[in-house]
Design a protein around this motif. Structure first.
Motif, PDB file in Angstrom:
ATOM      1  N   ASP A 145       0.858  -1.199   0.000  1.00 32.31           N
ATOM      2  CA  ASP A 145       0.000   0.000   0.000  1.00 32.31           C
ATOM      3  C   ASP A 145       0.885   1.237   0.000  1.00 32.31           C
ATOM      4  O   ASP A 145       1.730   1.387   0.891  1.00 32.31           O
TER       5      ASP A 145
ATOM      6  N   SER B  42       4.953  -2.073   8.455  1.00 33.20           N
ATOM      7  CA  SER B  42       3.918  -3.093   8.255  1.00 33.20           C
ATOM      8  C   SER B  42       2.544  -2.675   8.754  1.00 33.20           C
ATOM      9  O   SER B  42       1.622  -3.470   8.720  1.00 33.20           O
ATOM     10  N   THR B  43       2.403  -1.448   9.243  1.00 36.41           N
ATOM     11  CA  THR B  43       1.068  -1.007   9.651  1.00 36.41           C
ATOM     12  C   THR B  43       0.951   0.511   9.592  1.00 36.41           C
ATOM     13  O   THR B  43       1.913   1.220   9.917  1.00 36.41           O
TER      14      THR B  43
ATOM     15  N   ARG C 116       1.654  -5.587   2.850  1.00 36.26           N
ATOM     16  CA  ARG C 116       0.328  -6.155   3.119  1.00 36.26           C
ATOM     17  C   ARG C 116       0.341  -7.643   2.793  1.00 36.26           C
ATOM     18  O   ARG C 116       1.027  -8.073   1.866  1.00 36.26           O
ATOM     19  N   THR C 117      -0.428  -8.418   3.550  1.00 30.86           N
ATOM     20  CA  THR C 117      -0.641  -9.823   3.203  1.00 30.86           C
ATOM     21  C   THR C 117      -1.891 -10.329   3.903  1.00 30.86           C
ATOM     22  O   THR C 117      -2.277  -9.808   4.948  1.00 30.86           O
ATOM     23  N   GLU C 118      -2.501 -11.320   3.298  1.00 30.04           N
ATOM     24  CA  GLU C 118      -3.663 -11.957   3.949  1.00 30.04           C
ATOM     25  C   GLU C 118      -3.197 -13.111   4.827  1.00 30.04           C
ATOM     26  O   GLU C 118      -3.981 -13.695   5.561  1.00 30.04           O
ATOM     27  N   ARG C 119      -1.926 -13.459   4.714  1.00 23.34           N
ATOM     28  CA  ARG C 119      -1.450 -14.666   5.405  1.00 23.34           C
ATOM     29  C   ARG C 119      -1.177 -14.374   6.885  1.00 23.34           C
ATOM     30  O   ARG C 119      -0.162 -13.771   7.241  1.00 23.34           O
ATOM     31  N   GLN C 120      -2.101 -14.825   7.725  1.00 23.37           N
ATOM     32  CA  GLN C 120      -1.993 -14.550   9.162  1.00 23.37           C
ATOM     33  C   GLN C 120      -0.738 -15.180   9.765  1.00 23.37           C
ATOM     34  O   GLN C 120      -0.187 -14.668  10.743  1.00 23.37           O
TER      35      GLN C 120
ATOM     36  N   VAL D 216       6.201 -13.619   1.517  1.00 21.20           N
ATOM     37  CA  VAL D 216       5.348 -12.418   1.667  1.00 21.20           C
ATOM     38  C   VAL D 216       6.143 -11.177   1.267  1.00 21.20           C
ATOM     39  O   VAL D 216       5.638 -10.284   0.571  1.00 21.20           O
TER      40      VAL D 216
ATOM     41  N   ASN E 235       5.476  -8.473  -1.923  1.00 17.88           N
ATOM     42  CA  ASN E 235       5.394  -7.026  -1.714  1.00 17.88           C
ATOM     43  C   ASN E 235       6.484  -6.283  -2.496  1.00 17.88           C
ATOM     44  O   ASN E 235       6.229  -5.224  -3.064  1.00 17.88           O
TER      45      ASN E 235
ATOM     46  N   ASP F 178      -7.903  -8.927  17.776  1.00 19.20           N
ATOM     47  CA  ASP F 178      -6.977  -9.808  17.063  1.00 19.20           C
ATOM     48  C   ASP F 178      -5.674 -10.007  17.837  1.00 19.20           C
ATOM     49  O   ASP F 178      -4.679 -10.449  17.293  1.00 19.20           O
TER      50      ASP F 178
END
Ligand code: UDP
Length: 489
Positions: free
Chosen positions: A3, A51-52, A82-86, A120, A124, A337
């Motif tokens: 992002d 990362s945030t 960004r990643t969807e992988r928790q 990941v 990116n 979370d």
């Protein structure tokens, strides 16, 4: 994929800061530093990568840092991986815990974890690549995006610097495990930045610089508040019943308080404007020392006896009797979370419920809404300004921006010997440090010492603000980056 955040803007230009006589000298200094390097940075973009975009110390600092650097004529942008992988975030949380010496979250990092970490970051890096030119500079924050900087430095020949915000001031099996894991990813980085010399791993000593984290004195979190504005924030947020109408409307998301049975209730009258408040604001993290702080306060209350002696002695006792402990942190909705955070909050709640009812009346566990960054910052600002003593009872602390924020507000701070805190507070001068944050008796003694001595509190507060002015304001931090870049390019 990655992002790219919209260009950060600050409410105020550096010229505006300089109109305040307090800031004119630091602003002139940072402008002079920028002038020296401006020509060499022309046509290049400095990318801050983390990362945030929200939550935690790094996201707290980057907006002002980036906006003010742009204001100096230097192009700085912000990119968030960004990643969807928790499982990626589970792994990076584990690395984080290991760097802080916590082995409980597992031992050696596996080859499978290394694969997730690399994959990941590779995804990116691939999507980031098209935004970059080979003359750009990457400043990569913390372990999460570390491999990305290496890849891009190698593939595009970019200058990459790693900025690590975490660390422990001693080597343990856990820290060694983490640093061993990270080592290969540092190849390709020209330089690294740490918050304290104690944090630098052996293999980085010849290419590291210290830059302290810093606060923006005009941000919502730190700006001065008039009495009307302060009471307005307390009333709008639900921290204070409004006995008179206030000009500004209520916040959409309001503060709540933990009740004995664990439900969230409106706080009602906390006495923030009337009583000697002992405050800690932090994330619900065990390392913030919540439990021993609560025990220390309980001891303080037990030591308070009704005294019919001299007026002075009676007043001291009254001050202790009227004091209230306020423990404030994010609303559970924002911590959903974070199972560790929820667990810590549950433990605080259980202890709170078991307190002697008379003492429980003098303790409040406050849950702060996190939906609006601005409102949250104003609430923290107002609460800090109401406090007689601000505590940061951390067992460990990378730096501790909440300490800097409290010192800037001229508060007497009770801190600990955690590395980040002792680098800020000179014990006995800018505040007090407990030698053992897990010893309620010591916490109680030092709280009593501070609460009972208003002159000492006042003098420590003044010294604390001066310390932040000299060392921990955003101007100084920008100068640190500019001086380093001048050496590297
Ligand atoms: N903070 C906040 N609301 C909360 C709890 C914390 O705004 O409910 C802020 C606090 O004011 C500080 C930051 O979060 O600016 C925490 O940074 P610090 O370096 O003290 O600790 P970290 O959370 O990074 O360990």
């Amino acid at each position: 994929m990655i992002d790219i955040l919209p260009q950060a803007t600050t409410k105020y230009s550096l010229d505006y800061y300089a109109t305040d006589p307090i800031f004119s000298v630091p602003v002139a200094d940072v402008q002079a530093d920028a002038k020296k390097i401006a020509a060499r940075l022309k046509g290049r973009t400095i990318w801050m990568v983390n990362s945030t975009a929200r939550g935690g110390g790094v996201a707290e600092m980057l907006p002002s840092l980036i906006a003010l650097m742009n204001n100096l004529g230097i192009t700085v942008r912000w990119a968030v991986i960004r990643t969807e992988r928790q499982e990626f975030f589970r792994l990076t949380k584990r690395i984080h815990n290991l760097i802080h010496g916590d082995r409980s979250s597992g031992a050696e990092l596996s080859a499978e974890e290394a694969e997730i970490y690399a994959a990941v970051n590779a995804e990116n890096a691939a999507s980031f690549k098209k935004e970059l030119s080979p003359r750009d500079i990457l400043i990569v924050h913390d372990p999460q995006p570390l491999p990305l900087g290496q890849t891009l430095a190698r593939e595009l020949g970019l200058l990459a610097v790693w900025r690590c915000h975490i660390g422990l001031d001693r080597h343990t099996e856990a820290t060694k495990t983490a640093w061993r894991f990270l080592r290969p990813y540092l190849d390709g980085y020209r330089h690294a930045i740490f918050s304290a010399p104690e944090y630098i791993p052996d293999y980085c000593t010849d290419r590291s610089t210290i830059i302290h984290p810093a606060i923006d004195p005009l941000s919502h979190k730190n700006q001065e508040l008039s009495v009307t504005k302060l009471t307005g924030i307390l009333c709008n947020s639900g921290l204070q019943p409004s006995y008179e109408p206030v000009v500004t409307p209520d916040y959409r998301h309001r503060v709540s308080m933990l009740s004995e049975n664990g439900s969230s209730v409106p706080p009602g009258e906390l006495g923030l404007l009337f009583r000697p408040i002992v405050l800690q604001v932090s994330r619900w993290d065990r390392l913030k020392g919540w439990a021993p702080l609560l025990e220390g306060f309980v001891r303080l209350k037990h030591s308070t006896v009704v005294n019919n002696g001299s007026n002075k002695l009676q007043r001291k006792q009254d001050r202790l009797r009227l004091s209230r402990l306020v423990l404030a942190g994010p609303d559970p909705a924002a911590v959903a979370d974070d199972p560790e955070g929820m667990q810590v909050l549950r433990e605080i709640q259980e202890r709170y419920a078991s307190l002697d009812p008379e003492i429980r009346r003098d303790v409040s566990v406050i849950l702060l809404p996190m939906e609006s960054y601005k409102e949250n910052a104003l609430i923290v600002n107002a609460m800090q300004r109401c406090a007689a003593v601000i505590v940061q009872n951390s067992l460990q602390e990378g730096f501790g921006l909440s300490v800097t924020e409290a010192m800037w507000k001229r508060k007497a701070v009770l801190g600990t010997q955690a590395c980040g805190i002792r680098h800020q507070i000179r014990d006995g001068r800018d505040g007090l440090l407990v030698s053992n944050p897990e010893d309620p008796a010591e916490i109680a003694d030092k709280l009593a010492l501070l609460l009972n001595n208003s002159i000492r509190r006042y003098n420590m507060g003044r010294s604390a603000q001066r310390r932040v002015y000299d060392q921990f304001l955003v101007f100084r931090q920008i100068s640190g980056y500019l001086k380093l870049l001048a050496k590297l390019i």
